[in-house]
Motif scaffolding. Structure first.
Motif, PDB file in Angstrom:
ATOM      1  N   ILE A 187     -11.386   6.117 -10.804  1.00 54.38           N
ATOM      2  CA  ILE A 187     -10.588   6.519 -11.958  1.00 54.38           C
ATOM      3  C   ILE A 187      -9.529   7.541 -11.542  1.00 54.38           C
ATOM      4  O   ILE A 187      -9.807   8.494 -10.806  1.00 54.38           O
ATOM      5  CB  ILE A 187     -11.496   7.084 -13.081  1.00 54.38           C
ATOM      6  N   ILE A 200     -14.319  -2.511 -15.630  1.00 54.00           N
ATOM      7  CA  ILE A 200     -14.720  -1.314 -16.381  1.00 54.00           C
ATOM      8  C   ILE A 200     -16.232  -1.354 -16.600  1.00 54.00           C
ATOM      9  O   ILE A 200     -16.789  -2.380 -16.981  1.00 54.00           O
ATOM     10  CB  ILE A 200     -13.993  -1.253 -17.734  1.00 54.00           C
ATOM     11  N   GLN A 210      -5.891   7.688 -15.922  1.00 59.10           N
ATOM     12  CA  GLN A 210      -6.948   6.960 -16.626  1.00 59.10           C
ATOM     13  C   GLN A 210      -7.963   7.919 -17.244  1.00 59.10           C
ATOM     14  O   GLN A 210      -8.477   7.674 -18.330  1.00 59.10           O
ATOM     15  CB  GLN A 210      -7.628   5.986 -15.663  1.00 59.10           C
ATOM     16  N   ASP A 227      -8.968  -5.821 -16.533  1.00 59.03           N
ATOM     17  CA  ASP A 227      -9.845  -4.642 -16.414  1.00 59.03           C
ATOM     18  C   ASP A 227     -11.324  -5.002 -16.545  1.00 59.03           C
ATOM     19  O   ASP A 227     -12.103  -4.247 -17.116  1.00 59.03           O
ATOM     20  CB  ASP A 227      -9.458  -3.585 -17.458  1.00 59.03           C
ATOM     21  N   TRP A 249      -7.889  -2.183 -13.192  1.00 57.11           N
ATOM     22  CA  TRP A 249      -9.055  -1.305 -13.079  1.00 57.11           C
ATOM     23  C   TRP A 249      -9.874  -1.775 -11.882  1.00 57.11           C
ATOM     24  O   TRP A 249     -10.375  -2.889 -11.872  1.00 57.11           O
ATOM     25  CB  TRP A 249      -9.898  -1.358 -14.352  1.00 57.11           C
TER      26      TRP A 249
END
Length: 241
Positions: free
Chosen positions: A51, A83, A55, A80, A45
């Motif tokens: 995005i 995020i 995703q 990730d 990520w």
């Protein structure tokens, strides 16, 4: 019923895991009061502003589950950790701090991703401290998308190569650190992922019986820990929906 999962490493190149997860959301998770995802939900990520359609489809599926009545809690993993709140709003989930203490089956339980427990891996711990620094995160989020993609590929390839060369105990948790963290938070149950070694370990914390539950990763099969009243039960299942 509460469900806990981790280490799905979702990516477009593994449609079998994606199909199994979407099936899981549409069936078993619909019956749950809450779903906890303890890190490494995505393989990589690089920012909420980057995005991909893949995703976004996952975010939409989570949103549908949330709107059906299941509360969703998401914790950062080492893959990730970028995020942010934007994704969580779109996915209908709550970002959970690592570590966090929650009540499960009437008991205070410590939830972690698990990478911070691997203190014998000194090189990784140094890199983790650098990448999780607020200034570093700000810089990473403001790099051009192309640069972020290249950096993510570089870090992922280096991580895979180094993991293969490291002794198994180096990439596992440090027992003394586990006991220290559990004692610090005053819990007798710790649940984490990261190591891809599903098991229940018995230990002593401040002279009292305690347990460490390690969640399984989704690769050759899926794993979910189900909490019903006073029972914690983890079992694998086929990825063939």
């Amino acid at each position: 019923m509460i469900l806990l999962i981790s280490d799905l490493h979702l990516e477009q190149e593994r449609p079998d895991i994606t199909r199994a997860f979407l099936h899981f959301l549409g069936t078993r998770a619909r019956q749950a009061e809450a779903l906890y995802i303890l890190g490494d939900f995505f393989e990589v990520w690089i920012g909420d502003d980057a995005i991909s359609p893949f995703q976004r489809s996952i975010a939409d599926a989570l949103k549908q589950l949330s709107e059906s009545g299941t509360a969703i809690f998401l914790m950062h993993g080492n893959r990730d950790f970028m995020i942010g709140q934007r994704f969580c709003r779109e996915a209908g989930c709550t970002l959970l701090r690592d570590p966090s203490v929650v009540e499960l089956a009437g008991e205070a339980v410590l939830l972690m991703h698990g990478d911070s427990l691997c203190t014998r891996d000194e090189n990784y711990m140094r890199m983790r401290r650098y990448l999780r620094n607020p200034l570093s995160l700000w810089i990473l989020r403001h790099l051009p998308l192309g640069t972020r993609h290249k950096l993510a590929r570089k870090l992922r390839n280096e991580s895979r190569a180094q993991t293969r060369m490291k002794a198994s105990d180096i990439v596992d948790v440090t027992p003394d650190e586990v006991s220290r963290v559990m004692a610090e938070h005053g819990v007798k149950t710790l649940i984490h992922g990261h190591t891809h070694r599903p098991a229940v370990h018995k230990l002593l914390v401040n002279g009292e019986p305690a347990r460490r539950i390690v969640l399984g990763d989704w690769d050759r099969q899926g794993w979910a820990l189900q909490v019903d009243e006073t029972v914690f039960n983890q079992a694998p299942f086929s990825l063939d929906a």
